[in-house]
Design a protein around this motif. Structure first.
Motif, short mmCIF file in Angstrom:
data_model
loop_
_atom_site.label_atom_id
_atom_site.label_comp_id
_atom_site.label_asym_id
_atom_site.label_seq_id
_atom_site.Cartn_x
_atom_site.Cartn_y
_atom_site.Cartn_z
N SER A 42 21.49 -9.65 48.09
CA SER A 42 20.87 -10.21 49.30
C SER A 42 21.82 -11.21 49.96
N ALA A 43 22.42 -12.06 49.14
CA ALA A 43 23.37 -13.05 49.68
C ALA A 43 24.60 -12.37 50.28
N SER A 46 23.63 -10.81 53.62
CA SER A 46 23.38 -11.81 54.67
C SER A 46 24.68 -12.45 55.13
N SER A 51 24.09 -14.26 58.75
CA SER A 51 22.79 -14.87 59.02
C SER A 51 22.09 -15.27 57.73
N TYR A 52 21.70 -16.54 57.66
CA TYR A 52 20.93 -17.00 56.51
C TYR A 52 19.49 -16.51 56.59
N PHE A 53 19.00 -16.25 57.79
CA PHE A 53 17.66 -15.69 57.95
C PHE A 53 17.58 -14.33 57.26
N VAL A 54 18.64 -13.54 57.41
CA VAL A 54 18.67 -12.22 56.78
C VAL A 54 18.59 -12.36 55.26
N PHE A 55 19.22 -13.41 54.71
CA PHE A 55 19.16 -13.63 53.26
C PHE A 55 17.72 -13.81 52.81
N SER A 58 15.86 -10.49 53.09
CA SER A 58 16.38 -9.54 52.10
C SER A 58 16.02 -9.97 50.68
#
Length: 87
Positions: A42-43, A46, A51-55, A58
């Motif tokens: 996930s990290a 992202s 994008s940290y939002f994607v992390f 995810s």
């Protein structure tokens, strides 16, 4: 579909606890390691998209998917053990 790329066997080689490299560990340990791997990927994804939002999205998605799979697996194993009388 060719033998070299079979989706079902590829999925099993990662997600099937009797076929993946974590099979030698106890189920709770394998679950913990799968969750750690899910967080790692996930990290990575992202960071790839920046994008940290994607992390967050995810990571939560991976936790829910893997957690659900392992809870289902535990229930199935317990039911099978009760059926055969080998708690």
């Amino acid at each position: 579909m060719t033998k070299s790329f079979d989706v079902k066997s590829s999925w099993a080689s990662v997600m099937d606890e009797t076929k993946n490299p974590l099979k030698k560990y106890s189920l709770p340990t394998a679950h913990m390691l799968m969750q750690l791997l899910a967080w790692m990927w996930s990290a990575i994804f992202s960071l790839m998209v920046g994008s940290y939002f994607v992390f967050g999205v995810s990571a939560v998605g991976h936790m829910l998917l893997i957690g659900g799979l392992f809870v289902t697996l535990l229930v199935f194993h317990k039911a099978e053990a009760e059926e055969t009388g080998t708690n």
